[in-house]
Motif scaffolding. Structure first.
Motif, PDB file in Angstrom:
ATOM      1  N   PRO A 105      55.564  19.986 -28.141  1.00  0.00           N
ATOM      2  CA  PRO A 105      56.392  21.039 -28.743  1.00  0.00           C
ATOM      3  C   PRO A 105      57.863  20.621 -28.664  1.00  0.00           C
ATOM      4  O   PRO A 105      58.518  20.766 -27.641  1.00  0.00           O
ATOM      5  N   VAL A 106      58.386  20.102 -29.743  1.00  0.00           N
ATOM      6  CA  VAL A 106      59.697  19.458 -29.724  1.00  0.00           C
ATOM      7  C   VAL A 106      60.802  20.436 -30.072  1.00  0.00           C
ATOM      8  O   VAL A 106      60.789  21.066 -31.136  1.00  0.00           O
ATOM      9  N   GLN A 107      61.763  20.551 -29.183  1.00  0.00           N
ATOM     10  CA  GLN A 107      62.997  21.265 -29.492  1.00  0.00           C
ATOM     11  C   GLN A 107      64.044  20.265 -29.981  1.00  0.00           C
ATOM     12  O   GLN A 107      64.712  20.481 -30.991  1.00  0.00           O
ATOM     13  N   LYS A 108      64.158  19.153 -29.230  1.00  0.00           N
ATOM     14  CA  LYS A 108      65.091  18.088 -29.612  1.00  0.00           C
ATOM     15  C   LYS A 108      64.508  16.771 -29.131  1.00  0.00           C
ATOM     16  O   LYS A 108      63.945  16.687 -28.040  1.00  0.00           O
ATOM     17  N   MET A 109      64.665  15.728 -29.942  1.00  0.00           N
ATOM     18  CA  MET A 109      64.150  14.404 -29.582  1.00  0.00           C
ATOM     19  C   MET A 109      65.120  13.345 -30.063  1.00  0.00           C
ATOM     20  O   MET A 109      65.740  13.487 -31.123  1.00  0.00           O
ATOM     21  N   GLY A 155      51.578  26.880 -30.609  1.00  0.00           N
ATOM     22  CA  GLY A 155      52.128  28.173 -30.226  1.00  0.00           C
ATOM     23  C   GLY A 155      53.506  28.047 -29.601  1.00  0.00           C
ATOM     24  O   GLY A 155      54.390  28.892 -29.836  1.00  0.00           O
ATOM     25  N   LEU A 156      53.708  26.997 -28.811  1.00  0.00           N
ATOM     26  CA  LEU A 156      55.023  26.764 -28.216  1.00  0.00           C
ATOM     27  C   LEU A 156      56.042  26.331 -29.268  1.00  0.00           C
ATOM     28  O   LEU A 156      57.237  26.637 -29.158  1.00  0.00           O
ATOM     29  N   GLN A 157      55.561  25.628 -30.299  1.00  0.00           N
ATOM     30  CA  GLN A 157      56.449  25.149 -31.357  1.00  0.00           C
ATOM     31  C   GLN A 157      56.837  26.250 -32.337  1.00  0.00           C
ATOM     32  O   GLN A 157      57.885  26.162 -33.000  1.00  0.00           O
ATOM     33  N   GLN A 158      56.011  27.284 -32.401  1.00  0.00           N
ATOM     34  CA  GLN A 158      56.235  28.348 -33.389  1.00  0.00           C
ATOM     35  C   GLN A 158      57.636  28.930 -33.257  1.00  0.00           C
ATOM     36  O   GLN A 158      58.072  29.322 -32.169  1.00  0.00           O
TER      37      GLN A 158
END
Length: 388
Positions: free
Chosen positions: A229-233, A368-371
């Motif tokens: 679940p990516v917020q920033k990469m 679900g975390l990425q949503q």
């Protein structure tokens, strides 16, 4: 029902057990099929290494007290977790030259499924003005034997706990104590690692900690994927930039290929819980790591794309910092400072997915975390995460 404990090692009390096998029959009320075996390995580089083999009736894993309470390997049915290191271990710390001039001596002992990096330093080697190694690659904790090891089995639940204490301490420097407990229950397809790091000095101590969790063939091969679940990469360096379009997919063995490394800020739920999932190319087997960003805010993905004989492997690495040179991490405020007597606790759970249904459930959890979170994928290294 009874809870029974066995002290395997206690240096302060001069207690040491050479060999021991514990079964369900030794704990009144415990479910059938449980076992814990402690033995000492002989021959080659592993000569003198103590291992504790835990079997909950479904999932088996091997703890290595001699190597900082790391996890050597694990199996669930016919699925083997770990990787094919060119190092034939587990290697006794006496054969690991941490002070080697290159700063890379740590690699001489690297073949675990899960090895902790730290505690004073956990990143790239650092050298003083004279070219002498000040901090070697990935630190010292993985090459310090536990001075206390205990096994406990709960007769009611069948829960197995293996606890150990490892001190990374020396005169005039950091004095940190790691108290760890591995917990698993009958039939559980995995385990939970609970660590507490305590500054046992009367002066402030500094901490870096990373859980270097490694998977190779047969789980990871061409077409396998990592699901995050990516917020920033951001890629760590130019080699990561070159693999950016394939960051989540594993290619074929490629002799001579450089390692590709990516740094992440993962998305999490409102309590900070997050997970990283690996799935086979067919999607019928996988594994997940679960942890909390309030404890372990940084995540590194390591892809070593060399031939299998040279160490085809990926690392899922939750941490309190990124594995850069310690001075850079300190400059960016990612080296923790513990007051005298202060402790910090960390928990990482590993769950194996033995079939397609389990893999699909894990992927849904990541989705679900990425949503509601749009991933920010940087095309170049991030200045706040990677040194220039």
């Amino acid at each position: 029902m009874a809870t029974k404990s066995w002290m395997l090692t206690d240096v302060d009390q001069d207690v040491y057990v050479d060999d021991l096998t514990i079964s369900s029959a030794d704990v009144p009320g415990a479910p059938a099929g449980l076992s814990v075996t402690k033995r000492r390995l002989r021959g080659g580089l592993r000569d003198g290494v103590d291992v504790v083999e835990v079997d909950n009736g479904t999932f088996r894993f091997v703890i290595v007290p001699t190597r900082g309470m790391g996890v050597w390997k694990a199996t669930l049915g016919d699925l083997r977790l770990g990787w094919q290191s060119p190092v034939k271990g587990p290697v006794h710390p006496a054969f690991v030259p941490l002070s080697e001039a290159s700063g890379l001596g740590w690699l001489n002992g690297f073949d675990e499924l899960m090895v902790r990096c730290g505690l004073e330093s956990n990143g790239a080697p650092v050298f003083d003005d004279n070219g002498t190694v000040r901090y070697g690659l990935h630190g010292k904790i993985a090459n310090i034997p536990a001075h206390q090891v205990e096994v406990t089995v709960d007769g009611d639940s069948g829960e197995i706990r293996v606890s150990g204490v490892v001190d990374e301490a020396r005169l005039f420097f950091n004095k940190l104590r790691m108290s760890t407990t591995y917990t698993t229950r009958p039939g559980q397809p995995g385990m939970t690692i609970s660590d507490t790091i305590t500054n046992i000095s009367a002066e402030p101590g500094e901490l870096e900690l990373l859980y270097h969790t490694n998977f190779g063939l047969p789980l990871v091969g061409p077409g396998a994927k990592v699901v995050l679940p990516v917020q920033k990469m951001a890629p760590r360096d130019a080699d990561g930039v070159g693999n950016l379009d394939q960051w989540d997919t594993y290619g074929p063995e490629t002799p001579g290929a450089p390692e590709a490394v990516f740094f992440f800020d993962l998305a999490a739920d409102t309590a900070g819980a997050t997970q990283a999932t690996l799935r086979s190319a067919a999607g019928d087997q996988g594994v997940s790591l679960r942890f909390n960003k309030s404890q372990l805010p940084c995540f590194t993905l390591w892809k070593n794309r060399q031939a299998a004989v040279d160490g085809y492997v990926t690392g899922l690495e939750p941490a309190i910092n990124f594995p850069n040179a310690r001075s850079f991490e300190q400059e960016k405020g990612r080296v923790a400072v513990l007051a005298p007597g202060e402790s910090r606790s960390f928990e990482v759970s590993l769950e194996v997915h033995p079939d397609a249904a389990g893999v699909e459930a894990a992927e849904r959890a990541v989705a679900g975390l990425q949503q509601g979170v749009t991933p920010e994928i940087l095309p170049q290294p991030a200045p706040e995460w990677s040194p220039a």
